[in-house]
Design an enzyme around this catalytic site. Structure first.
Site, PDB file in Angstrom:
ATOM      1  N   LYS A  55     -81.764  74.214  29.041  1.00 20.36           N
ATOM      2  CA  LYS A  55     -82.035  73.011  29.838  1.00 20.36           C
ATOM      3  C   LYS A  55     -82.725  71.867  29.086  1.00 20.36           C
ATOM      4  O   LYS A  55     -82.681  70.721  29.549  1.00 20.36           O
ATOM      5  CB  LYS A  55     -82.921  73.385  31.046  1.00 20.36           C
ATOM      6  CG  LYS A  55     -82.190  74.176  32.114  1.00 20.36           C
ATOM      7  CD  LYS A  55     -81.228  73.307  32.892  1.00 20.36           C
ATOM      8  CE  LYS A  55     -80.302  74.100  33.750  1.00 20.36           C
ATOM      9  NZ  LYS A  55     -78.875  73.917  33.455  1.00 20.36           N
ATOM     10  N   TYR A 115     -75.428  86.792  27.005  1.00 26.99           N
ATOM     11  CA  TYR A 115     -76.872  86.991  27.157  1.00 26.99           C
ATOM     12  C   TYR A 115     -77.096  88.487  27.387  1.00 26.99           C
ATOM     13  O   TYR A 115     -76.550  89.044  28.340  1.00 26.99           O
ATOM     14  CB  TYR A 115     -77.403  86.231  28.374  1.00 26.99           C
ATOM     15  CG  TYR A 115     -77.478  84.725  28.208  1.00 26.99           C
ATOM     16  CD1 TYR A 115     -76.359  83.915  28.378  1.00 26.99           C
ATOM     17  CD2 TYR A 115     -78.695  84.116  27.912  1.00 26.99           C
ATOM     18  CE1 TYR A 115     -76.443  82.533  28.246  1.00 26.99           C
ATOM     19  CE2 TYR A 115     -78.791  82.726  27.777  1.00 26.99           C
ATOM     20  CZ  TYR A 115     -77.662  81.951  27.944  1.00 26.99           C
ATOM     21  OH  TYR A 115     -77.746  80.586  27.815  1.00 26.99           O
ATOM     22  N   HIS A 121     -66.632  75.647  28.131  1.00 30.70           N
ATOM     23  CA  HIS A 121     -66.765  77.013  28.633  1.00 30.70           C
ATOM     24  C   HIS A 121     -66.846  77.017  30.162  1.00 30.70           C
ATOM     25  O   HIS A 121     -67.466  76.135  30.742  1.00 30.70           O
ATOM     26  CB  HIS A 121     -68.037  77.659  28.078  1.00 30.70           C
ATOM     27  CG  HIS A 121     -67.934  78.013  26.615  1.00 30.70           C
ATOM     28  ND1 HIS A 121     -68.853  78.797  25.977  1.00 30.70           N
ATOM     29  CD2 HIS A 121     -66.999  77.700  25.684  1.00 30.70           C
ATOM     30  CE1 HIS A 121     -68.506  78.950  24.704  1.00 30.70           C
ATOM     31  NE2 HIS A 121     -67.388  78.281  24.508  1.00 30.70           N
ATOM     32  N   PRO A 157     -85.931  78.254  25.967  1.00 33.33           N
ATOM     33  CA  PRO A 157     -84.507  77.910  25.806  1.00 33.33           C
ATOM     34  C   PRO A 157     -83.514  78.792  26.578  1.00 33.33           C
ATOM     35  O   PRO A 157     -82.319  78.509  26.574  1.00 33.33           O
ATOM     36  CB  PRO A 157     -84.273  78.035  24.295  1.00 33.33           C
ATOM     37  CG  PRO A 157     -85.385  78.862  23.784  1.00 33.33           C
ATOM     38  CD  PRO A 157     -86.542  78.682  24.698  1.00 33.33           C
ATOM     39  N   TYR A 193     -77.161  76.844  36.081  1.00 33.92           N
ATOM     40  CA  TYR A 193     -76.776  76.787  34.667  1.00 33.92           C
ATOM     41  C   TYR A 193     -75.937  75.546  34.377  1.00 33.92           C
ATOM     42  O   TYR A 193     -76.183  74.831  33.397  1.00 33.92           O
ATOM     43  CB  TYR A 193     -76.024  78.066  34.267  1.00 33.92           C
ATOM     44  CG  TYR A 193     -75.978  78.297  32.781  1.00 33.92           C
ATOM     45  CD1 TYR A 193     -76.880  79.141  32.153  1.00 33.92           C
ATOM     46  CD2 TYR A 193     -75.042  77.642  31.983  1.00 33.92           C
ATOM     47  CE1 TYR A 193     -76.865  79.344  30.779  1.00 33.92           C
ATOM     48  CE2 TYR A 193     -75.006  77.832  30.609  1.00 33.92           C
ATOM     49  CZ  TYR A 193     -75.922  78.681  30.017  1.00 33.92           C
ATOM     50  OH  TYR A 193     -75.897  78.869  28.655  1.00 33.92           O
TER      51      TYR A 193
HETATM   52  P1  RFL Z   1     -87.056  65.893  20.023  1.00 33.33           P
HETATM   53  O1  RFL Z   1     -85.652  66.311  19.740  1.00 33.33           O
HETATM   54  O2  RFL Z   1     -88.139  66.831  19.641  1.00 33.33           O
HETATM   55  O3  RFL Z   1     -87.259  64.483  19.327  1.00 33.33           O
HETATM   56  C1  RFL Z   1     -88.538  63.907  19.148  1.00 33.33           C
HETATM   57  C2  RFL Z   1     -88.481  63.009  17.934  1.00 33.33           C
HETATM   58  O4  RFL Z   1     -89.729  62.349  17.776  1.00 33.33           O
HETATM   59  C3  RFL Z   1     -90.110  62.408  16.413  1.00 33.33           C
HETATM   60  N1  RFL Z   1     -91.585  62.240  16.356  1.00 33.33           N
HETATM   61  C4  RFL Z   1     -92.192  61.071  16.035  1.00 33.33           C
HETATM   62  N2  RFL Z   1     -91.692  59.866  15.695  1.00 33.33           N
HETATM   63  C5  RFL Z   1     -92.579  58.869  15.426  1.00 33.33           C
HETATM   64  N3  RFL Z   1     -93.931  59.056  15.482  1.00 33.33           N
HETATM   65  C6  RFL Z   1     -94.470  60.230  15.824  1.00 33.33           C
HETATM   66  N4  RFL Z   1     -95.793  60.389  15.881  1.00 33.33           N
HETATM   67  C7  RFL Z   1     -93.572  61.322  16.122  1.00 33.33           C
HETATM   68  N5  RFL Z   1     -93.756  62.612  16.482  1.00 33.33           N
HETATM   69  C8  RFL Z   1     -92.538  63.155  16.622  1.00 33.33           C
HETATM   70  C9  RFL Z   1     -89.602  63.746  15.932  1.00 33.33           C
HETATM   71  O5  RFL Z   1     -89.449  63.809  14.526  1.00 33.33           O
HETATM   72  C10 RFL Z   1     -88.265  63.813  16.658  1.00 33.33           C
HETATM   73  O6  RFL Z   1     -87.213  63.250  15.901  1.00 33.33           O
HETATM   74  O7  RFL Z   1     -87.258  65.557  21.571  1.00 33.33           O
HETATM   75  P2  RFL Z   1     -86.254  64.967  22.675  1.00 33.33           P
HETATM   76  O8  RFL Z   1     -85.524  63.778  22.163  1.00 33.33           O
HETATM   77  O9  RFL Z   1     -87.051  64.892  23.915  1.00 33.33           O
HETATM   78  O10 RFL Z   1     -85.126  66.115  22.823  1.00 33.33           O
HETATM   79  C11 RFL Z   1     -85.450  67.365  23.376  1.00 33.33           C
HETATM   80  C12 RFL Z   1     -84.583  68.454  22.740  1.00 33.33           C
HETATM   81  O11 RFL Z   1     -84.636  68.351  21.329  1.00 33.33           O
HETATM   82  C13 RFL Z   1     -85.036  69.843  23.176  1.00 33.33           C
HETATM   83  O12 RFL Z   1     -85.377  69.866  24.530  1.00 33.33           O
HETATM   84  C14 RFL Z   1     -83.924  70.889  22.992  1.00 33.33           C
HETATM   85  O13 RFL Z   1     -83.566  71.037  21.634  1.00 33.33           O
HETATM   86  C15 RFL Z   1     -84.374  72.205  23.578  1.00 33.33           C
HETATM   87  N6  RFL Z   1     -83.418  73.280  23.315  1.00 33.33           N
HETATM   88  C16 RFL Z   1     -82.274  73.415  24.090  1.00 33.33           C
HETATM   89  N7  RFL Z   1     -81.993  72.549  25.081  1.00 33.33           N
HETATM   90  C17 RFL Z   1     -80.835  72.647  25.778  1.00 33.33           C
HETATM   91  O14 RFL Z   1     -80.583  71.854  26.692  1.00 33.33           O
HETATM   92  N8  RFL Z   1     -79.899  73.605  25.503  1.00 33.33           N
HETATM   93  C18 RFL Z   1     -80.112  74.512  24.547  1.00 33.33           C
HETATM   94  O15 RFL Z   1     -79.217  75.313  24.308  1.00 33.33           O
HETATM   95  C19 RFL Z   1     -81.336  74.464  23.812  1.00 33.33           C
HETATM   96  N9  RFL Z   1     -81.568  75.340  22.822  1.00 33.33           N
HETATM   97  C20 RFL Z   1     -83.632  74.135  22.261  1.00 33.33           C
HETATM   98  C21 RFL Z   1     -82.674  75.171  22.028  1.00 33.33           C
HETATM   99  C22 RFL Z   1     -84.722  73.983  21.425  1.00 33.33           C
HETATM  100  C23 RFL Z   1     -84.887  74.854  20.385  1.00 33.33           C
HETATM  101  N10 RFL Z   1     -86.005  74.619  19.569  1.00 33.33           N
HETATM  102  C24 RFL Z   1     -86.013  74.682  18.178  1.00 33.33           C
HETATM  103  C25 RFL Z   1     -87.196  74.020  20.171  1.00 33.33           C
HETATM  104  C26 RFL Z   1     -82.833  76.048  20.989  1.00 33.33           C
HETATM  105  C27 RFL Z   1     -83.937  75.905  20.170  1.00 33.33           C
HETATM  106  C28 RFL Z   1     -84.060  76.892  19.064  1.00 33.33           C
HETATM  107  C1  PHB Z   2     -77.580  77.626  21.487  1.00 40.42           C
HETATM  108  O1  PHB Z   2     -76.346  77.703  21.309  1.00 40.42           O
HETATM  109  O2  PHB Z   2     -78.344  77.234  20.612  1.00 40.42           O
HETATM  110  C2  PHB Z   2     -78.163  78.085  22.773  1.00 40.42           C
HETATM  111  C3  PHB Z   2     -77.313  78.446  23.807  1.00 40.42           C
HETATM  112  C4  PHB Z   2     -77.841  78.863  25.022  1.00 40.42           C
HETATM  113  C5  PHB Z   2     -79.209  78.937  25.188  1.00 40.42           C
HETATM  114  C6  PHB Z   2     -80.057  78.566  24.151  1.00 40.42           C
HETATM  115  C7  PHB Z   2     -79.528  78.142  22.939  1.00 40.42           C
HETATM  116  O3  PHB Z   2     -79.718  79.375  26.375  1.00 40.42           O
END
Ligand code: RFL
Ligand code: PHB
Length: 391
Positions: free
Chosen positions: A297, A201, A72, A293, A385
């Site tokens: 980032k 957005y 994109h 989110p 972004y």
């Molecule tokens: P994770 O992915 O949470 O992975 C951590 C792992 O550790 C495990 N764990 C354990 N393992 C062993 N012993 C323990 N005691 C443990 N406790 C936990 C867990 O099961 C898991 O597998 O962290 P990591 O690797 O730092 O990654 C971070 C990302 O997952 C997170 O920042 C993003 O998903 C945030 N986020 C977004 N980030 C973006 O850059 N772009 C996005 O568009 C975006 N959208 C989002 C998001 C996060 C969301 N949620 C659900 C929080 C949208 C959503 C809805």
């Molecule tokens: C997503 O596609 O899950 C998504 C995209 C942009 C955001 C957050 C989540 O700012």
């Protein structure tokens, strides 16, 4: 058991770190408390910055992302009956983002680790970090009911916000910073083709909404909801009604509806832990910091942390040089705080706050109009972004 680097958590941070270390001939073991199936199906982020994409390509992980990721070159802002495109190409010298589901990246990383005979132990329990201030720290855990121990040179906590690594650092050396927001996001995954070529957005008087996607057949939409809402409070009809109203535009554009495949609620929080390292324990990704989110980032910060950490560990093992390792926290926190600010700013700009009066609503609209009419203001949004090479 023994290894060089013990990694807790098989999210994007832990798995990518293990892969990058392997490319530098450094041995690691990843301990994960969930099953492989669970983590490969956890729906989360979807936006990769150019720098993240470049790193994944450079380290041989780009094949499926190149085929299936969507490139994109802008996003759309909708507010006050206006639609406005932020053109990343023009404003950032041709930079863009790639839309590729986090769980797809996790699948690619697990496949790459197993192809290289890497060790990921799933479904471990009672993980405990010991002796971080000794020469050889240890990780104690239970697997299939048996007590086990992993001795290593370094322990890396990649276990997310609710993990055990951050609480294993001595409280006296930590400073934490936190904001929680008075709303959450309800996210849905839908079997329907995207209704727009780019992410939308929307700041509407009914609250925030986001139209995103995963592929040419799957969309991902979010609506702002109450922080204590449960998924059961949101029937399919209610979700579509709100999305149509909040994302609706004056030209009659309509969101394509479809079967809802998944619903989940995400709390909105900003959090930073300083420092990200003490003695032999390092934190990376969500274990050290959380962003709301809105700025997309979180995943990119996790990738950026382990890029720095793998380089620093490579210098330590290949040249016995610890200088970069010592600076790990300081280097990462510069990018972390830039992303914290941007994510807070996007969140403040686009959401409906329960305590806002008409004055604050007018300020939001004025700022959105400014972004749409000033190339300088639009460039600030665009360059944050798509991400900075070196913040
Ligand atoms: P994770 O992915 O949470 O992975 C951590 C792992 O550790 C495990 N764990 C354990 N393992 C062993 N012993 C323990 N005691 C443990 N406790 C936990 C867990 O099961 C898991 O597998 O962290 P990591 O690797 O730092 O990654 C971070 C990302 O997952 C997170 O920042 C993003 O998903 C945030 N986020 C977004 N980030 C973006 O850059 N772009 C996005 O568009 C975006 N959208 C989002 C998001 C996060 C969301 N949620 C659900 C929080 C949208 C959503 C809805
Ligand atoms: C997503 O596609 O899950 C998504 C995209 C942009 C955001 C957050 C989540 O700012």
């Amino acid at each position: 058991m023994k290894t060089q680097v013990g990694i807790i958590g098989a999210g994007p941070a832990g798995l990518l770190l293990s892969h990058l270390l392997h490319l530098c001939n450094i041995e690691s073991v990843v301990l994960e408390n969930r099953s492989r199936r669970y983590i490969e199906n956890r729906v989360r982020a979807g936006v990769l910055e150019q720098g993240s994409v470049d790193l994944l390509n450079r380290s041989g992980l780009g094949e499926r992302m190149q085929q299936q990721g969507l490139q994109h070159h802008g996003i759309e802002l909708r507010f006050d009956n206006q639609c406005h495109r932020i053109d990343f190409d023009e404003l950032t010298d041709g930079k863009g983002i790639t839309v590729y589901g986090q769980q797809e990246l996790v699948k690619d990383l697990i496949a790459a680790r197993f192809a290289a005979e890497g060790e990921i132990l799933f479904e471990v329990e009672e993980v405990k970090i010991c002796d971080i201030d000794r020469q050889r720290p240890r990780i104690e855990f239970r697997r299939e009911g048996m007590a086990q121990e992993l001795t290593c040179d370094y322990v890396i906590g990649c276990d997310g916000f609710h993990g055990i690594s951050r609480p294993s650092l001595p409280a006296a050396i930590l400073k934490t910073f936190e904001r929680s927001y008075p709303f959450a996001w309800l996210g849905i995954l839908v079997a329907a083709p995207p209704s727009s070529a780019e992410l939308i957005y929307a700041n509407s008087p009914r609250g925030f909404a986001l139209h995103s996607m995963r592929s040419t057949t799957i969309t991902r939409n979010y609506v702002q909801c109450e922080p204590d809402d449960r998924v059961e409070d949101w029937s399919d009809d209610r979700i579509w009604h709100e999305l149509q109203l909040r994302l609706g535009s004056p030209d009659g554009w309509q969101l394509q509806e479809g079967k809802i495949l998944e619903k989940s609620i995400t709390p909105m929080r900003s959090f930073v832990c300083e420092t990200m390292q003490y003695e032999k324990l390092f934190l990376a990704g969500d274990a050290a910091h959380i962003v709301p989110p809105t700025g997309a980032k979180g995943l990119n910060l996790a990738i950026a942390d382990v890029d720095v950490l793998s380089t620093a560990l490579a210098r330590r093992y290949q040249h016995n040089d610890e200088k970069l390792l010592i600076k790990y926290s300081k280097i990462c926190l510069r990018r972390v705080w830039r992303s914290e600010h941007f994510s807070w700013w996007m969140t403040s700009l686009l959401h409906k706050f329960p305590d806002h009066d008409d004055f604050q609503r007018r300020l939001q609209l004025s700022e959105l109009n400014y972004i749409c009419n000033s190339p300088a203001a639009a460039a600030t949004l665009a360059e944050n972004y798509v991400g900075f090479a070196q913040p």
